[in-house]
Structure formats: structure tokens, C-alpha cells
Design a protein around this motif. Structure first.
Motif, PDB file in Angstrom:
ATOM      1  N   ARG A   1      63.929  -9.334  25.201  1.00  0.00           N
ATOM      2  CA  ARG A   1      63.459  -9.774  26.556  1.00  0.00           C
ATOM      3  C   ARG A   1      63.762 -11.383  26.646  1.00  0.00           C
ATOM      4  NH1 ARG A   1      58.016  -9.425  26.927  1.00  0.00           N
ATOM      5  NH2 ARG A   1      58.307  -9.925  29.027  1.00  0.00           N
ATOM      6  N   LEU A   2      64.246 -12.101  25.725  1.00  0.00           N
ATOM      7  CA  LEU A   2      64.459 -13.643  25.653  1.00  0.00           C
ATOM      8  C   LEU A   2      65.092 -14.182  26.627  1.00  0.00           C
ATOM      9  CD1 LEU A   2      63.789 -16.299  24.284  1.00  0.00           C
ATOM     10  CD2 LEU A   2      65.894 -15.856  22.805  1.00  0.00           C
ATOM     11  N   PRO A   3      66.282 -13.558  27.042  1.00  0.00           N
ATOM     12  CA  PRO A   3      67.272 -14.224  28.104  1.00  0.00           C
ATOM     13  C   PRO A   3      66.235 -14.121  29.567  1.00  0.00           C
ATOM     14  CG  PRO A   3      68.618 -12.827  26.880  1.00  0.00           C
ATOM     15  CD  PRO A   3      67.064 -12.356  26.396  1.00  0.00           C
ATOM     16  N   GLU A   4      65.688 -12.938  29.977  1.00  0.00           N
ATOM     17  CA  GLU A   4      64.979 -12.858  31.294  1.00  0.00           C
ATOM     18  C   GLU A   4      63.795 -13.629  31.229  1.00  0.00           C
ATOM     19  OE1 GLU A   4      62.490  -8.963  31.356  1.00  0.00           O
ATOM     20  OE2 GLU A   4      64.570  -8.495  30.355  1.00  0.00           O
ATOM     21  N   SER A   5      63.212 -13.800  29.891  1.00  0.00           N
ATOM     22  CA  SER A   5      62.157 -14.840  29.837  1.00  0.00           C
ATOM     23  C   SER A   5      62.166 -16.212  30.133  1.00  0.00           C
ATOM     24  CB  SER A   5      61.303 -14.585  28.581  1.00  0.00           C
ATOM     25  OG  SER A   5      60.999 -13.345  28.377  1.00  0.00           O
ATOM     26  N   LEU A   6      63.456 -16.674  29.511  1.00  0.00           N
ATOM     27  CA  LEU A   6      64.030 -17.993  29.881  1.00  0.00           C
ATOM     28  C   LEU A   6      64.293 -18.260  31.222  1.00  0.00           C
ATOM     29  CD1 LEU A   6      65.913 -18.638  26.632  1.00  0.00           C
ATOM     30  CD2 LEU A   6      63.700 -19.384  26.955  1.00  0.00           C
ATOM     31  N   ASP A   7      64.854 -17.265  31.918  1.00  0.00           N
ATOM     32  CA  ASP A   7      65.264 -17.541  33.322  1.00  0.00           C
ATOM     33  C   ASP A   7      64.001 -17.538  34.212  1.00  0.00           C
ATOM     34  OD1 ASP A   7      67.846 -16.858  32.929  1.00  0.00           O
ATOM     35  OD2 ASP A   7      67.661 -14.693  33.312  1.00  0.00           O
ATOM     36  N   ALA A   8      62.923 -16.959  33.702  1.00  0.00           N
ATOM     37  CA  ALA A   8      61.531 -16.997  34.586  1.00  0.00           C
ATOM     38  C   ALA A   8      60.983 -18.397  34.218  1.00  0.00           C
ATOM     39  CB  ALA A   8      60.616 -16.048  34.059  1.00  0.00           C
ATOM     40  N   LEU A   9      61.039 -18.830  33.197  1.00  0.00           N
ATOM     41  CA  LEU A   9      60.778 -20.282  32.702  1.00  0.00           C
ATOM     42  C   LEU A   9      61.390 -21.192  33.452  1.00  0.00           C
ATOM     43  CD1 LEU A   9      59.557 -20.042  28.945  1.00  0.00           C
ATOM     44  CD2 LEU A   9      58.405 -19.777  31.131  1.00  0.00           C
ATOM     45  N   ALA A  10      62.552 -21.140  33.424  1.00  0.00           N
ATOM     46  CA  ALA A  10      63.612 -22.230  34.487  1.00  0.00           C
ATOM     47  C   ALA A  10      63.226 -22.214  35.640  1.00  0.00           C
ATOM     48  CB  ALA A  10      65.070 -21.920  34.046  1.00  0.00           C
ATOM     49  N   ALA A  11      63.092 -20.652  36.448  1.00  0.00           N
ATOM     50  CA  ALA A  11      62.731 -20.646  37.770  1.00  0.00           C
ATOM     51  C   ALA A  11      61.554 -21.451  38.292  1.00  0.00           C
ATOM     52  CB  ALA A  11      62.891 -19.164  38.060  1.00  0.00           C
TER      53      ALA A  11
ATOM     54  N   LEU B   1      66.953 -25.641  29.699  1.00  0.00           N
ATOM     55  CA  LEU B   1      65.644 -25.738  29.031  1.00  0.00           C
ATOM     56  C   LEU B   1      65.835 -26.321  27.607  1.00  0.00           C
ATOM     57  CD1 LEU B   1      64.425 -22.095  29.642  1.00  0.00           C
ATOM     58  CD2 LEU B   1      63.450 -24.399  30.606  1.00  0.00           C
ATOM     59  N   ALA B   2      65.163 -27.236  27.340  1.00  0.00           N
ATOM     60  CA  ALA B   2      65.095 -28.120  25.995  1.00  0.00           C
ATOM     61  C   ALA B   2      64.501 -27.503  25.024  1.00  0.00           C
ATOM     62  CB  ALA B   2      65.049 -29.590  26.184  1.00  0.00           C
TER      63      ALA B   2
ATOM     64  N   LEU C   1      57.076 -33.782  36.542  1.00  0.00           N
ATOM     65  CA  LEU C   1      56.574 -33.602  35.336  1.00  0.00           C
ATOM     66  C   LEU C   1      57.122 -32.760  34.415  1.00  0.00           C
ATOM     67  CD1 LEU C   1      52.847 -32.700  36.628  1.00  0.00           C
ATOM     68  CD2 LEU C   1      53.497 -34.962  35.995  1.00  0.00           C
ATOM     69  N   ASP C   2      56.991 -33.222  33.221  1.00  0.00           N
ATOM     70  CA  ASP C   2      57.903 -32.660  31.831  1.00  0.00           C
ATOM     71  C   ASP C   2      57.216 -31.606  31.528  1.00  0.00           C
ATOM     72  OD1 ASP C   2      59.584 -31.957  29.944  1.00  0.00           O
ATOM     73  OD2 ASP C   2      59.902 -34.327  29.467  1.00  0.00           O
ATOM     74  N   VAL C   3      57.286 -30.523  31.679  1.00  0.00           N
ATOM     75  CA  VAL C   3      56.409 -29.551  31.274  1.00  0.00           C
ATOM     76  C   VAL C   3      57.187 -28.545  30.251  1.00  0.00           C
ATOM     77  CG1 VAL C   3      54.683 -27.568  31.843  1.00  0.00           C
ATOM     78  CG2 VAL C   3      55.051 -29.701  33.531  1.00  0.00           C
ATOM     79  N   ALA C   4      56.428 -28.192  29.014  1.00  0.00           N
ATOM     80  CA  ALA C   4      57.117 -27.092  28.199  1.00  0.00           C
ATOM     81  C   ALA C   4      56.038 -25.880  28.327  1.00  0.00           C
ATOM     82  CB  ALA C   4      57.092 -27.563  26.904  1.00  0.00           C
ATOM     83  N   CYS C   5      56.541 -24.591  27.982  1.00  0.00           N
ATOM     84  CA  CYS C   5      55.963 -23.598  27.792  1.00  0.00           C
ATOM     85  C   CYS C   5      56.078 -23.089  26.350  1.00  0.00           C
ATOM     86  CB  CYS C   5      56.307 -22.535  28.779  1.00  0.00           C
ATOM     87  SG  CYS C   5      55.092 -20.933  28.567  1.00  0.00           S
TER      88      CYS C   5
ATOM     89  N   ALA D   1      52.846 -17.841  33.361  1.00  0.00           N
ATOM     90  CA  ALA D   1      53.513 -19.152  33.254  1.00  0.00           C
ATOM     91  C   ALA D   1      53.725 -19.737  34.532  1.00  0.00           C
ATOM     92  CB  ALA D   1      54.777 -18.925  32.408  1.00  0.00           C
ATOM     93  N   ARG D   2      53.899 -18.716  35.546  1.00  0.00           N
ATOM     94  CA  ARG D   2      53.886 -19.250  36.932  1.00  0.00           C
ATOM     95  C   ARG D   2      52.528 -19.747  37.458  1.00  0.00           C
ATOM     96  NH1 ARG D   2      56.894 -13.634  38.825  1.00  0.00           N
ATOM     97  NH2 ARG D   2      59.157 -14.263  38.434  1.00  0.00           N
ATOM     98  N   ASP D   3      51.491 -19.121  36.992  1.00  0.00           N
ATOM     99  CA  ASP D   3      50.210 -19.806  37.345  1.00  0.00           C
ATOM    100  C   ASP D   3      49.790 -20.654  36.694  1.00  0.00           C
ATOM    101  OD1 ASP D   3      47.256 -19.024  38.279  1.00  0.00           O
ATOM    102  OD2 ASP D   3      47.159 -19.348  36.232  1.00  0.00           O
ATOM    103  N   ALA D   4      50.143 -20.939  35.696  1.00  0.00           N
ATOM    104  CA  ALA D   4      50.025 -22.237  34.859  1.00  0.00           C
ATOM    105  C   ALA D   4      50.813 -23.360  35.603  1.00  0.00           C
ATOM    106  CB  ALA D   4      50.744 -22.199  33.552  1.00  0.00           C
ATOM    107  N   MET D   5      52.044 -23.445  36.040  1.00  0.00           N
ATOM    108  CA  MET D   5      52.468 -24.256  36.815  1.00  0.00           C
ATOM    109  C   MET D   5      51.878 -24.671  37.945  1.00  0.00           C
ATOM    110  SD  MET D   5      55.076 -26.534  36.387  1.00  0.00           S
ATOM    111  CE  MET D   5      56.268 -25.822  35.282  1.00  0.00           C
ATOM    112  N   ARG D   6      51.275 -23.720  38.514  1.00  0.00           N
ATOM    113  CA  ARG D   6      50.476 -23.929  39.847  1.00  0.00           C
ATOM    114  C   ARG D   6      49.359 -24.812  39.630  1.00  0.00           C
ATOM    115  NH1 ARG D   6      52.050 -18.502  41.147  1.00  0.00           N
ATOM    116  NH2 ARG D   6      50.324 -17.438  40.381  1.00  0.00           N
ATOM    117  N   VAL D   7      48.741 -24.273  38.616  1.00  0.00           N
ATOM    118  CA  VAL D   7      47.584 -25.142  38.241  1.00  0.00           C
ATOM    119  C   VAL D   7      47.983 -26.691  37.705  1.00  0.00           C
ATOM    120  CG1 VAL D   7      45.680 -25.289  36.340  1.00  0.00           C
ATOM    121  CG2 VAL D   7      46.257 -23.155  37.399  1.00  0.00           C
ATOM    122  N   VAL D   8      48.870 -26.715  36.776  1.00  0.00           N
ATOM    123  CA  VAL D   8      49.279 -28.232  36.570  1.00  0.00           C
ATOM    124  C   VAL D   8      49.521 -28.934  37.866  1.00  0.00           C
ATOM    125  CG1 VAL D   8      51.293 -29.444  35.354  1.00  0.00           C
ATOM    126  CG2 VAL D   8      50.335 -27.535  34.327  1.00  0.00           C
TER     127      VAL D   8
END
Length: 302
Positions: A22-32, A62-63, A5-9, A273-280
């Protein structure tokens, strides 16, 4: 198994703007967590190190998705020709920003002003707006960018509130390239049946955003997010997905005020964001395509 699935946050789930330390660490978390894209809120390109932002995203696979807005003195729906011209210029500026970022999608509200409506959007204003946005959607397509407009609830616009109205707007635009962005938060207010609305918009639906009733975690609230994911996939939706939530503790004060976010719905955007991915993924697992993929996985593993 992990669904394809192609999911954006929305970046504002985690930090207030692209200048956050905190942008770099936030992007790290989204990618992970498995996200493929990040929706960037409107920002002043002159105040942001654009090459750095583009590199931070690219380094994590990340795009970006950019956003377009209109302003009181720059509005394609306005009666005044100078205001309309300024609105079109602002949309082209947003398009140029998207291209500079390497984005292939431009979301947002290009059709008029965001905020409490001062009255109904008349037929002439609707037609003026659609024609202008349709022209720029065609220009965007030529530059490799899909223009996608969001359908909002009645408290944020009187122009486009339902999937039916969105399809009318697409028809009025005259563009074969203009796409629709539906958001479950707004749909829960305006649509009598969310699954029917998705099916209605399906020919032009390019972005289906998942937002909960209280603007917080997708796993808690009045909206059946897994069911919406399942129904959309079963209807044949193959486009991109979005995750959106807002908390006053995360947003800048002016952004929170503009979105009417008056409380701290959550404190940890990374966990949301992690919870949302689990829901999706839970919604995908109950869909026809998800169940079929799981069966095939079991067969091939034996």
C-alpha cells in the motif's frame, strides 16, 4: 490561503514499513494532503528496493527523512570501547542510507538505547555519547545531511528528556551542526511549559513533531496542538514540522510492542494525516504570521 509550512508525516501513520504493497497509494495521499516529506522508520536497506523507493518518493514530490538507532551491542554511550565503536559504525550506516535515499535529514535516537531505562545515564556516558554523535553530525553535514536527535520521555530513555537537557547535549557534542527534535507527546510528559521549552531549544530546534496524548488524531486529545503551532511560529520557529501517530492495527506486531501501542487508536491513516494537516493549518491561521498573511491576501485580492 494555504500556509507555506514544511510538514513531514511519519510513514508508520499509514503503513507498517516501506515494503508495504500500500506504499504507493499512501504516498499519493500524503502528497495530495500537502505534505512535503515522509519520515521512514528504521529498515534493512538490503531488504528494500532502494531505487524504487527513492523513485516513488521523487515522483510525488516527497522528500525522505531517514532515522538512526542504536542497539545493545552497538551503542555510543556504552562503557565498552568495542560497543561504542559498533554504535558509531551503525550511525554511519544510517547516514549512508540517508545519502542513498537522497535525504537531507537524519532523525532518530543516535545517542543511546531506546526502551525502558535500566538506570540513570551518568555523566561519563552522556559525554561519551555526545562526543561521538557530534563527530558524526559534522560528517553528516559534509555530506549534505542534518543530524537531528529526538528528545524522549523518561519511560523510553534516561539520557535526554527535556529541552534543557537537549541543549546541554548539543553543547557537550562540540558540533555546530547537531540539531534538536522536540515531540509534543514526550513534552507533555516532561515539560512544565511546552511553549517555554520550544523557545529554549529554538537556536538548535530543527524539527518540531506533533503527536497527541493518546497517539491518535491530532484533533482529539489532551494536547492543544493548534496552540503549540501558533506559539512556536510566534516565537520565530521556521523549521520543519512532523506528524506522528501510531495504531496497533497499522504497525507490525514487533513495532507496536516496542512502542507500547496496545490498542487500535485509529483505523484510517490517510484520514488521520488529512486531519493532522487541517490542525496544523488551523494553528498557523491563528499565529501572527498566519494572520498577517491572511490580511495581505485580502488586500492583494481587492
Amino acid at each position: 490561503m494555504t500556509p507555506d509550512l514544511d510538514v513531514a508525516c511519519q510513514l508508520s501513520v499509514l503503513v507498517s514499513d516501506p515494503q508495504s504493497p500500500r506504499l504507493p497509494e499512501s504516498l499519493d495521499a500524503l502528497a495530495a494532503s500537502g505534505y512535503r516529506r515522509v519520515v521512514l522508520p528504521p529498515f534493512d536497506a538490503g531488504a528494500v528496493d532502494m531505487p524504487r523507493l527513492r523513485a516513488l518518493l521523487a515522483d510525488r514530490g516527497l522528500a525522505p527523512i531517514a532515522m538512526a538507532i542504536q542497539l545493545p551491542d552497538a551503542d555510543v554511550a556504552a562503557e565498552d570501547p568495542a560497543t561504542r565503536a559498533a554504535g558509531a559504525a551503525l550511525l554511519r550506516q544510517s547516514l549512508a542510507l540517508a545519502v542513498a535515499l537522497g535525504a537531507d535529514q537524519l532523525n532518530g535516537v543516535p545517542y543511546g538505547l531506546f526502551g525502558p531505562p535500566r538506570g540513570i545515564t551518568g555523566t561519563a556516558a552522556f559525554a561519551r555519547s555526545a562526543a561521538a554523535v557530534g563527530r558524526i553530525a559534522d560528517e553528516a553535514q559534509e555530506q549534505g545531511v542534518a543530524m537531528v536527535f529526538e528528545v524522549l520521555n523518561r519511560y523510553e530513555t534516561s539520557a535526554v528528556n527535556t529541552a534543557r537537557r537537549a541543549m546541554d547535549y548539543v553543547d557537550a557534542s562540540g558540533s555546530a551542526h547537531l540539531g534538536i527534535h522536540l515531540d509534543t507527546f514526550h513534552m507533555a510528559i516532561e515539560e512544565s511549559d511546552i511553549a517555554d521549552a520550544v523557545r529554549l531549544a529554538l537556536p538548535r530546534l530543527r524539527y518540531l513533531e506533533l503527536g497527541q496524548s493518546g497517539r491518535g488524531a491530532l484533533s482529539g486529545g489532551a494536547i492543544d496542538i493548534p496552540g503549540i503551532v501558533r506559539d512556536a511560529l510566534d516565537a520565530g520557529y521556521q523549521g520543519r514540522w512532523g506528524v506522528e501517530a501510531f495504531s496497533r492495527s497499522v504497525l507490525a506486531p514487533e513495532g507496536a510492542d516496542g512502542l507500547s501501542i496496545w490498542r487500535d487508536v485509529y483505523d484510517d491513516g490517510v484520514e488521520l494525516a488529512r486531519d493532522a494537516m487541517r490542525v496544523v493549518r488551523a494553528g498557523w491561521a491563528t499565529s501572527t504570521v498566519g494572520r498577517r498573511a491572511s490580511r495581505m491576501s485580502r488586500i492583494t485580492s481587492t
